[in-house]
Design a protein around this motif. Structure first.
Motif, PDB file in Angstrom:
ATOM      1  N   TYR A 112       0.837  -1.202   0.000  1.00 49.41           N
ATOM      2  CA  TYR A 112       0.000   0.000   0.000  1.00 49.41           C
ATOM      3  C   TYR A 112       0.863   1.239   0.000  1.00 49.41           C
ATOM      4  CZ  TYR A 112       0.913  -0.264   5.024  1.00 49.41           C
ATOM      5  OH  TYR A 112       1.523  -0.363   6.235  1.00 49.41           O
ATOM      6  N   SER A 113       0.272   2.321  -0.458  1.00 52.79           N
ATOM      7  CA  SER A 113       0.965   3.598  -0.498  1.00 52.79           C
ATOM      8  C   SER A 113      -0.062   4.713  -0.391  1.00 52.79           C
ATOM      9  CB  SER A 113       1.757   3.723  -1.800  1.00 52.79           C
ATOM     10  OG  SER A 113       2.446   4.948  -1.851  1.00 52.79           O
ATOM     11  N   ILE A 114       0.216   5.642   0.507  1.00 54.37           N
ATOM     12  CA  ILE A 114      -0.640   6.806   0.729  1.00 54.37           C
ATOM     13  C   ILE A 114       0.133   8.047   0.272  1.00 54.37           C
ATOM     14  CG2 ILE A 114      -1.901   8.170   2.478  1.00 54.37           C
ATOM     15  CD1 ILE A 114      -2.965   5.280   2.174  1.00 54.37           C
ATOM     16  N   PRO A 115      -0.478   8.942  -0.509  1.00 52.36           N
ATOM     17  CA  PRO A 115       0.234  10.161  -0.902  1.00 52.36           C
ATOM     18  C   PRO A 115       0.652  10.975   0.328  1.00 52.36           C
ATOM     19  CG  PRO A 115      -1.793   9.909  -2.179  1.00 52.36           C
ATOM     20  CD  PRO A 115      -1.827   8.877  -1.088  1.00 52.36           C
ATOM     21  N   SER A 116       1.805  11.611   0.226  1.00 52.98           N
ATOM     22  CA  SER A 116       2.344  12.354   1.372  1.00 52.98           C
ATOM     23  C   SER A 116       1.380  13.420   1.876  1.00 52.98           C
ATOM     24  CB  SER A 116       3.691  12.988   1.003  1.00 52.98           C
ATOM     25  OG  SER A 116       3.534  13.895  -0.074  1.00 52.98           O
ATOM     26  N   TRP A 117       0.598  14.017   1.007  1.00 50.96           N
ATOM     27  CA  TRP A 117      -0.328  15.067   1.426  1.00 50.96           C
ATOM     28  C   TRP A 117      -1.567  14.514   2.134  1.00 50.96           C
ATOM     29  CZ3 TRP A 117       1.079  13.953  -3.538  1.00 50.96           C
ATOM     30  CH2 TRP A 117       0.116  13.392  -4.365  1.00 50.96           C
ATOM     31  N   LYS A 118      -1.694  13.187   2.203  1.00 48.71           N
ATOM     32  CA  LYS A 118      -2.789  12.551   2.954  1.00 48.71           C
ATOM     33  C   LYS A 118      -2.254  11.814   4.178  1.00 48.71           C
ATOM     34  CE  LYS A 118      -6.062  13.164  -0.344  1.00 48.71           C
ATOM     35  NZ  LYS A 118      -7.466  13.520  -0.235  1.00 48.71           N
ATOM     36  N   ALA A 124      -3.841   4.871   6.110  1.00 48.19           N
ATOM     37  CA  ALA A 124      -3.263   3.551   5.841  1.00 48.19           C
ATOM     38  C   ALA A 124      -3.874   2.504   6.767  1.00 48.19           C
ATOM     39  CB  ALA A 124      -1.745   3.597   5.984  1.00 48.19           C
ATOM     40  N   THR A 125      -4.038   2.845   8.033  1.00 45.02           N
ATOM     41  CA  THR A 125      -4.633   1.907   8.993  1.00 45.02           C
ATOM     42  C   THR A 125      -6.057   1.549   8.583  1.00 45.02           C
ATOM     43  OG1 THR A 125      -3.241   2.718  10.784  1.00 45.02           O
ATOM     44  CG2 THR A 125      -5.287   1.600  11.413  1.00 45.02           C
ATOM     45  N   LYS A 126      -6.850   2.546   8.232  1.00 47.90           N
ATOM     46  CA  LYS A 126      -8.235   2.306   7.837  1.00 47.90           C
ATOM     47  C   LYS A 126      -8.299   1.544   6.509  1.00 47.90           C
ATOM     48  CE  LYS A 126     -12.749   2.827   7.846  1.00 47.90           C
ATOM     49  NZ  LYS A 126     -13.617   2.044   8.686  1.00 47.90           N
ATOM     50  N   GLY A 127      -7.441   1.909   5.547  1.00 52.73           N
ATOM     51  CA  GLY A 127      -7.439   1.221   4.257  1.00 52.73           C
ATOM     52  C   GLY A 127      -7.106  -0.251   4.401  1.00 52.73           C
TER      53      GLY A 127
END
Length: 187
Positions: A112-118, A124-127
């Protein structure tokens, strides 16, 4: 926190995804900017084919090119996009039918990867929490995830979702080797 959903990608979401790629985010922690550039090229070439390629539960897609240049057969898998009204992250899941084991060149079932602005919002935990029932649905007993040794935030995401540290993990040479940590989440 915004209402988060983990959705099967579709064309209506593609502009938001493309924007994240153009802003420097990458869905691939190993390939980084090269992966973002490759995805932008695939989107430009055929947006519908790109979106369709993200859902391959039978593993019929083209072989996967590893960072060392070698190719391996594609495993069944899919990507889901985290959505908070706009693109907020990508979660990929891959597996081998009939077993929870993975080939040596596959570091884990989930990436997984979350954009830095999010970042820093618990996305990430919820996803990951939203993805786990989808993993259970293919019949696996557990999923494995790996993190870099110093990636405390990623380790916490896994622990927050019931992950247990298996121990140090030696990455395959095809993935540039090195030591990582392996975690397991029972399903």
């Amino acid at each position: 926190m915004a209402e988060l959903q983990l959705l099967k990608p579709d064309l209506s979401m593609l502009d938001s995804y493309r924007d994240a790629l153009e802003r420097g985010w990458s869905p691939d922690n190993l390939m980084g900017a090269a992966a973002a550039k490759r995805e932008l090229a695939r989107i430009a070439e055929d947006p519908a084919a790109f979106v369709a390629s993200l859902d391959d539960p039978e593993g019929k897609g083209a072989p996967i090119r590893l960072p060392d240049g070698s190719e391996v057969p594609k495993l069944p898998g899919f990507r889901r996009w985290l959505w908070d009204g706009a693109f907020a992250g990508s979660f990929g899941f891959r597996w081998r039918p009939g077993t929870s084991d993975l080939p040596d060149h596959v570091p884990g079932h989930i990436g997984y990867s979350i954009p830095s602005w999010k970042a820093g919002r618990g996305y990430a935990t919820k996803g990951l929490a939203l993805l786990l029932p989808m993993c259970r649905a293919v019949g696996l007993a557990y999923v494995e995830l790996t993190t870099e040794m110093d990636s405390i935030p990623s380790q916490q995401v896994i622990l927050n979702n019931g992950g247990v540290l298996v121990g140090p993990y030696q990455k395959a040479a095809a993935l540039h080797g090195g030591e990582a940590l392996k975690f397991r989440i029972d399903l």
